[in-house]
Design an enzyme around this catalytic site. Structure first.
Site, PDB file in Angstrom:
ATOM      1  N   ASP A   9       0.833  -1.203   0.000  1.00 19.38           N
ATOM      2  CA  ASP A   9       0.000   0.000   0.000  1.00 19.38           C
ATOM      3  C   ASP A   9       0.871   1.259   0.000  1.00 19.38           C
ATOM      4  OD1 ASP A   9      -2.291   1.520   0.133  1.00 19.38           O
ATOM      5  OD2 ASP A   9      -3.038   0.643   1.995  1.00 19.38           O
ATOM      6  N   ASP A  42     -10.657   2.343  -3.310  1.00 18.40           N
ATOM      7  CA  ASP A  42     -11.194   2.113  -1.969  1.00 18.40           C
ATOM      8  C   ASP A  42     -12.712   2.182  -1.989  1.00 18.40           C
ATOM      9  OD1 ASP A  42      -8.900   1.578  -0.707  1.00 18.40           O
ATOM     10  OD2 ASP A  42      -8.642   3.532   0.241  1.00 18.40           O
TER      11      ASP A  42
HETATM   12  C1  DGJ Z   1      -5.784   2.067   1.835  1.00 23.00           C
HETATM   13  C2  DGJ Z   1      -6.149   0.851   1.050  1.00 23.00           C
HETATM   14  O1  DGJ Z   1      -6.617   1.209  -0.200  1.00 23.00           O
HETATM   15  C3  DGJ Z   1      -7.167   0.049   1.836  1.00 23.00           C
HETATM   16  O2  DGJ Z   1      -7.590  -1.058   1.091  1.00 23.00           O
HETATM   17  C4  DGJ Z   1      -6.557  -0.380   3.143  1.00 23.00           C
HETATM   18  O3  DGJ Z   1      -5.508  -1.266   2.903  1.00 23.00           O
HETATM   19  C5  DGJ Z   1      -6.084   0.846   3.912  1.00 23.00           C
HETATM   20  N1  DGJ Z   1      -5.227   1.669   3.128  1.00 23.00           N
HETATM   21  C6  DGJ Z   1      -5.361   0.431   5.154  1.00 23.00           C
HETATM   22  O4  DGJ Z   1      -4.809   1.496   5.797  1.00 23.00           O
END
Ligand code: DGJ
Length: 742
Positions: free
Chosen positions: A479, A549
């Site tokens: 990430d 997200d």
């Molecule tokens: C952003 C990601 O896109 C999410 O899926 C998740 O992993 C969060 N970060 C966790 O902090």
């Protein structure tokens, strides 16, 4: 396929069955002129008769000449200030401060295959017969520098891959102020310019506008390719549709700051260029050093947008993605992020895993919150030490238990980040990106590590290695949740601060390469707050990317539709999540959530234990359905049919390579009362094959399904009562499963 060179006219013709790309060296000026790029032309000894010059009032390079104005010659890698006033593809600043260069043809090389790009991701060949490469080498005597323009043409993929290298053969350093990956002057501007833009949670929305005089473009200055614009743009003719018409696509294999720009001049010429964003970029090239640009992949077709996308899909799925997971079927996963956020312990996780096992799910992914004191997003990034309060048996113990239950185990990292409360930051505050004596801006309560420094990469690698090496890890979610501010590296001198953004991305690639080299069997999914780094650069290391997200199925229609312009379904991370949806509060039916997520890598992102028994049965069937059809979703040809940016409905489909099977997704955002007759005209089938549609009577020829379409109205001839009892709802969807009748 081939690259032909005519020695006397110094013309190069790159062609395969469908496309031609023709350049020549301009006599006297000795620079590269673009003669043609488009549908395949019959090869002939010389294209000298195709000469487009017009007497115009302008400055010319040579005294008394009227035909040597670079402003009026279509070039392939122009510079500014030597009779061309448009934006240049390259700018070199000499020791004396001059910005003028004059790279002239020196020699060229033609060879089978394609060379690797040092430190950078790029498309590749498995066999030298798959592609041919032309390198045109130009030389600037005053700078004592070579400019190497590289062009690769694939035999069976209608793509031209370009990159540029600049060398310093002299004793004096100089600065590269701008070095695009490619530039081309197309002869007209009768195009629509389409790109994908957005923001966090609404990535890859399609935007379209007519090209017009002046500059138009897309870019990033955020240190990542970003949610805002994907490093991709296309030019299509006004009447081009998904099924037919001319399209030129441009996609940059890079994950950092970029620029994609089209400048239309007063004569209708469209100068298209793509590469590292020249703003915030200045590279000092010392004696004997060389600078390599990223690669730009150009695709041409006259068969419409779907054909363009399919070319990118094929190239990126089979000759950009690497490793064992390139071709292997991906696991159906469940991720605990939206299920628990930071609030979990070992037992909570294991109870989800046990249910997942009952439902047929193959991989469990532990997301953010397993390390340091991270119970919310204010702390601990960089301290990749297990939180023993949550996980007393560590990641090693947990992953072992997950495997004993029968699932593979995956783990989340955010390797590039650091929080102030960590051991890492306390010991090495200088490792955070910061400008001396200036404020340090925060994003999600975190700072960014200076990945231009090898020692930082080494440190992070060792911590990750310790966890990975001692646990049973089959998957990593990588990430990255904030953009770069106050760009500066405390490890570099004042003369090299313009290199920080690019060096940072090279560092990201370096760490990814180290992990892949040591753990080649791990599947990596890249992520950046959703789709902020959904780019071809990351695909070289991670064959799938979390697209957004926003997990709402209706929002995802647009996001995945836009993303599919460039990226194959095998790369598009998509999950079924809970209702009400966490991003938009919408209630969508469980079958619609899956019907959207199937067109991607497929998984779940909800607490499986909160599902009713009836819902669990449905999920079980969904998982079984996806497993049965994984290879079709992952490797089939994808077609967009109905565009959610234009209407209430969306439709898309995948067709197997031999055209014997297809799955069509049809989605209606809002329910329409007493609606019009409706049909979906399919694509990509074999006209002469007879297909059955599961759940429907009768057989249909491919040509019927493509020209007449699947009829969506219900047939009430014999049972009119059914009309009143029919279920009506918003966010409705249907899948049509087509099989060839044997
Ligand atoms: C952003 C990601 O896109 C999410 O899926 C998740 O992993 C969060 N970060 C966790 O902090």
């Amino acid at each position: 396929m081939g690259i032909k060179f005519n020695k006397s006219t110094r013309e190069f013709h790159l062609y395969n069955d469908n496309i031609s790309y023709i350049v020549r060296i301009i006599a006297g000026i000795e620079q590269v002129e673009n003669v043609y790029y488009g549908k395949r032309l019959t090869h002939r000894e010389s294209f000298k008769h195709i000469m487009e010059r017009e007497l115009r009032p302008s400055c010319n390079m040579f005294e008394g000449s009227h035909t040597t104005s670079l402003e009026h010659i279509k070039q392939d890698y122009p510079c500014y200030g030597t009779t061309d006033y448009r934006y240049p593809a390259h700018t070199i600043i000499s020791k004396n401060g001059s910005r003028i260069s004059n790279y002239r043809y020196l020699e060229h090389k033609i060879y089978g295959g394609k060379n690797k790009l040092k430190g950078l991701p790029a498309t590749y060949v498995e066999n030298n017969s798959e592609a041919e490469t032309l390198e045109i080498i130009l030389f600037d005597e005053l700078l004592n520098s070579k400019l190497i323009l590289s062009y690769t043409i694939y035999k069976d993929i209608d793509a031209i891959c370009r990159n540029t290298k600049i060398t310093n053969e002299g004793l004096n350093e100089f600065y590269i102020d701008n070095a695009m990956s490619m530039s081309i002057d197309l002869p007209d501007s009768n195009f629509e310019f389409i790109h994908t833009s957005g923001a966090w949670a609404r990535e890859c929305h399609l935007k379209s506008r007519k090209l017009t005089e002046g500059i138009q473009g897309i870019h990033s200055l955020r240190g990542a390719s970003s949610h805002i614009h994907n490093p991709f743009m296309l030019l299509k003719r006004p009447d081009t549709t998904e099924e037919k018409g001319e399209v030129y696509g441009f996609s940059l294999v890079y994950s950092g700051n970029f620029l994609g720009q089209i400048e239309v001049d007063s004569y209708g010429v469209s100068r298209v260029m793509m590469g590292i964003n020249p703003y915030e970029f200045k590279w000092k090239l010392d004696s004997k050093e060389e600078f390599q640009t990223p690669e730009c992949v150009m695709v041409y077709t006259d068969n419409g947008l779907n054909a363009m996308s399919q070319t990118y899909h094929k190239l990126y799925r089979t000759r950009l993605a690497r490793g064992i997971w390139r071709d292997k079927e991906r696991p159906v996963l469940v991720n605990n992020w939206e299920a628990t956020y930071f609030d979990f312990d070992e037992e909570k996780i294991l109870s989800i895993v046990r249910t997942a096992k009952d439902l047929g799910i193959e991989l469990f992914v532990l997301d953010d919150g397993w390390f340091g004191r991270r119970n919310d997003d204010t702390s601990s990034l960089g301290d990749w030490f297990v939180n023993k309060e949550k996980l007393p048996n560590g990641i090693a113990g947990l992953s072992k238990k997950v495997e004993e239950i029968g699932l593979k185990f995956g783990l989340w990292f955010e390797p590039e980040m650091v929080c102030k409360d960590t051991k890492l930051f306390k010991e090495h505050p200088e490792w955070a990106i910061q400008t001396p004596n200036r404020n340090m801006s925060h994003g999600r309560n975190q700072l960014i590590l200076d990945f231009s420094r090898d020692e930082v990469i080494e440190y992070v690698f060792n911590l990750m290695d310790d966890i990975i090496g001692n646990s049973k890890i089959s998957y990593i979610k990588w990430d990255m949740n904030r953009y770069i501010t106050e760009p500066y590296s405390l490890a570099l001198g004042a003369d090299r601060q313009g290199e920080v953004f690019h060096r940072y991305i090279l560092g990201v690639y370096k760490l990814a390469e180290k992990i892949i080299a040591k753990y080649p069997n791990i599947l990596i999914e890249s992520c950046a707050g959703g789709g902020a780094r959904f780019d071809p650069g990351m695909l070289y290391y991670a064959p799938q990317t979390w697209a957004s997200d926003d997990t709402d199925a209706i929002e995802r229609l647009k996001i995945q539709y836009g993303t599919s312009m460039i990226y194959p379904l095998s790369a598009i991370g998509s999950h079924v999540s809970a209702v009400p949806n966490h991003q938009v509060g919408r209630f969508t039916p469980l079958n619609t959530r899956a019907n959207v997520a199937y067109f991607g890598t497929f998984g779940y992102e909800l607490n499986l234990n909160t599902l009713s028994d009836e819902e669990k049965e449905i999920v079980k069937e969904q998982v079984e359905f996806f497993k049965k059809n994984k290879s079709l979703f992952q490797k089939g040809d994808f077609y967009r049919i109905l565009n959610p940016f234009e209407r209430n409905e969306t439709s898309w489909m995948v067709v197997s390579e031999d055209k014997s099977r297809a799955i069509v997704g049809y989605y209606q955002a809002l329910c329409i009362p007493n609606e019009k007759y409706n049909r979906i005209k399919l694509q990509g089938l074999d006209s002469n094959k007879l297909y059955s549609i599961e759940g429907r009577e009768g057989n249909y020829y491919g040509d019927e399904l493509m020209n007449l379409g699947i009829i969506l109205s219900k047939d009430y001839t014999d049972n009119s009562n059914e009309y009143w009892s029919r279920k009506r709802e918003d966010f409705m969807s249907q899948l049509f499963l087509l099989n060839e009748c044997k």
